[in-house]
Write an enzyme that holds these catalytic residues in place. Sequence first.
Site, short mmCIF file in Angstrom:
data_model
loop_
_atom_site.label_atom_id
_atom_site.label_comp_id
_atom_site.label_asym_id
_atom_site.label_seq_id
_atom_site.Cartn_x
_atom_site.Cartn_y
_atom_site.Cartn_z
N LYS A 118 0.81 -1.22 0.00
CA LYS A 118 0.00 0.00 0.00
C LYS A 118 0.84 1.27 0.00
O LYS A 118 0.39 2.32 -0.45
CB LYS A 118 -0.97 0.01 1.19
CG LYS A 118 -2.10 -1.00 1.04
CD LYS A 118 -3.25 -0.70 1.98
CE LYS A 118 -4.43 -1.64 1.73
NZ LYS A 118 -5.54 -1.47 2.64
N LYS A 199 -8.28 -9.54 -6.31
CA LYS A 199 -9.47 -9.85 -5.51
C LYS A 199 -10.51 -8.75 -5.66
O LYS A 199 -10.16 -7.58 -5.87
CB LYS A 199 -9.10 -10.09 -4.05
CG LYS A 199 -9.05 -8.86 -3.19
CD LYS A 199 -8.99 -9.24 -1.72
CE LYS A 199 -8.85 -7.98 -0.89
NZ LYS A 199 -9.81 -7.77 0.14
N LYS A 202 -14.10 -3.44 -2.36
CA LYS A 202 -15.02 -2.28 -2.28
C LYS A 202 -14.40 -1.07 -2.93
O LYS A 202 -15.05 -0.32 -3.63
CB LYS A 202 -15.24 -1.87 -0.83
CG LYS A 202 -15.96 -2.80 0.04
CD LYS A 202 -16.11 -2.12 1.40
CE LYS A 202 -15.96 -3.10 2.53
NZ LYS A 202 -14.58 -3.30 2.97
N1 AQP Z 1 -12.77 -10.54 -2.68
C1 AQP Z 1 -12.88 -11.09 -1.49
N2 AQP Z 1 -13.07 -12.42 -1.38
C2 AQP Z 1 -13.23 -13.01 -0.17
N3 AQP Z 1 -13.21 -12.34 0.99
C3 AQP Z 1 -13.03 -11.01 0.93
N4 AQP Z 1 -12.95 -10.07 1.88
C4 AQP Z 1 -12.76 -8.87 1.30
N5 AQP Z 1 -12.71 -8.99 -0.04
C5 AQP Z 1 -12.86 -10.32 -0.31
C6 AQP Z 1 -13.10 -10.34 3.30
O1 AQP Z 1 -14.11 -9.47 3.80
C7 AQP Z 1 -13.83 -9.19 5.18
C8 AQP Z 1 -13.97 -7.73 5.42
O2 AQP Z 1 -13.03 -7.04 4.62
P1 AQP Z 1 -12.59 -5.58 4.97
O3 AQP Z 1 -13.64 -4.65 4.59
O4 AQP Z 1 -12.21 -5.48 6.39
O5 AQP Z 1 -11.26 -5.34 4.17
P2 AQP Z 1 -10.76 -5.83 2.80
O6 AQP Z 1 -10.33 -7.25 2.85
O7 AQP Z 1 -9.71 -4.86 2.40
O8 AQP Z 1 -12.06 -5.71 1.87
P3 AQP Z 1 -12.20 -4.86 0.57
O9 AQP Z 1 -13.59 -5.03 0.07
O10 AQP Z 1 -11.09 -5.18 -0.38
O11 AQP Z 1 -12.07 -3.40 1.14
P4 AQP Z 1 -11.09 -2.24 0.68
O12 AQP Z 1 -11.39 -2.03 -0.76
O13 AQP Z 1 -11.48 -1.09 1.54
O14 AQP Z 1 -9.68 -2.68 0.90
C9 AQP Z 1 -12.42 -9.71 5.46
O15 AQP Z 1 -12.53 -10.91 6.20
C10 AQP Z 1 -11.85 -9.95 4.09
O16 AQP Z 1 -10.89 -11.00 4.08
#
Ligand code: AQP
Length: 343
Positions: A118, A199, A202
């Site tokens: 990051k 992956k 959001k």
């Molecule tokens: N693509 C994914 N497949 C499976 N699991 C996922 N998680 C996130 N994306 C996927 C799981 O969702 C939980 C909550 O995630 P988070 O919001 O705490 O952070 P993250 O993993 O960074 O999710 P995002 O959607 O990718 O958010 P941003 O874009 O803000 O970084 C976690 O258990 C994660 O593993």
Amino acid sequence: MPTSNAKKSRILTGIQPSGDMQLGNYLGAVKHWVMNQDIQTNFIPVVDLHSITVKQDPEELSRNTLSLVAMLIACGVDPEKSTLFIQSHISAHAVLSWILNCTTPVGWLERMIQYKEKSHNQERVSTGLLTYPILMAADILIYDADEVPVGEDQKQHVELTRDIAERFNNLYGETFVLPKAVVPKVGARVMGLDNPSLKMSKSYAHIRGHAISMLDDPKEIDRSIKRAVTDSFNEICFSSDKERAGVNNLLGIYQVITGKTFTEVENDFNDARGYGDLKSRVSEVVISEIEPIQKRYHELINNSPELESLIQKGDDLAKQYADPKLDVVLGKVGLHRNGHSGV
Ligand code: AQP
């Protein structure tokens, strides 16, 4: 203090209000929390303090936080069974995080892969981006959680949490439970529909065709799935081949939603006529999974007194665990508290 069954594992699992929940969050994480909430003790913070390690629009952050709580409940997180709360409402997280900042060598944080990724090519990196795994450690340790369900990308942070806990225990005496990371076996990673090597996230949801938001209408969901990147093999089967990652991803989504085995899923597509059929059927199961969730979400988000009262309830419950634990830590470190003369 709420009653807790000693045999149940205690789980800490957070989610960032960094945008609308996407299908990957739901299938890779939230669905498992819901499925397991009768057999384990779930602590589910909406980790708003984590989300500000990157710039957020204040109004949007506040809206997203409320929306995420509503969405989690709509997905089936039951506030009677799981402790669902907003991280920044429980000040013990930030206080413990500071104390752990003071016992954690900076080199441990600089080694974190996610920090390296990051901060790479960024002109300015906030201190919060470096120290956020310590806040995550505080989130986990303040509830004596013994398991943390995470995606592969977060495993290293749970290992760091163990190191931080162990170091504190060595310095001040046995205080924290050492948690372990648990990676769900099925649906652990949902990939971007536009690029199955990344992956679904959001924060990339603004890229057309990347993610399915849990708030997308059925037509939008169908369009996104129909546009999903596939390959030219024209063979519907699970595969670890990178070139077939798009089809593998669609089958994975279908599998997690239907709860079927690999063989059952492949059999379901024996009569399919090409990837068009595959996409139509995946789209059908996704829409029928999401539609009732959206209905409940809209009921909740339009009833703010009910939502606010559920949030208050979750916050109160979380405080009943976090505040006494923090008190123990303050005592161990020698920080004065009214009415306490020492450790
Ligand atoms: N693509 C994914 N497949 C499976 N699991 C996922 N998680 C996130 N994306 C996927 C799981 O969702 C939980 C909550 O995630 P988070 O919001 O705490 O952070 P993250 O993993 O960074 O999710 P995002 O959607 O990718 O958010 P941003 O874009 O803000 O970084 C976690 O258990 C994660 O593993």
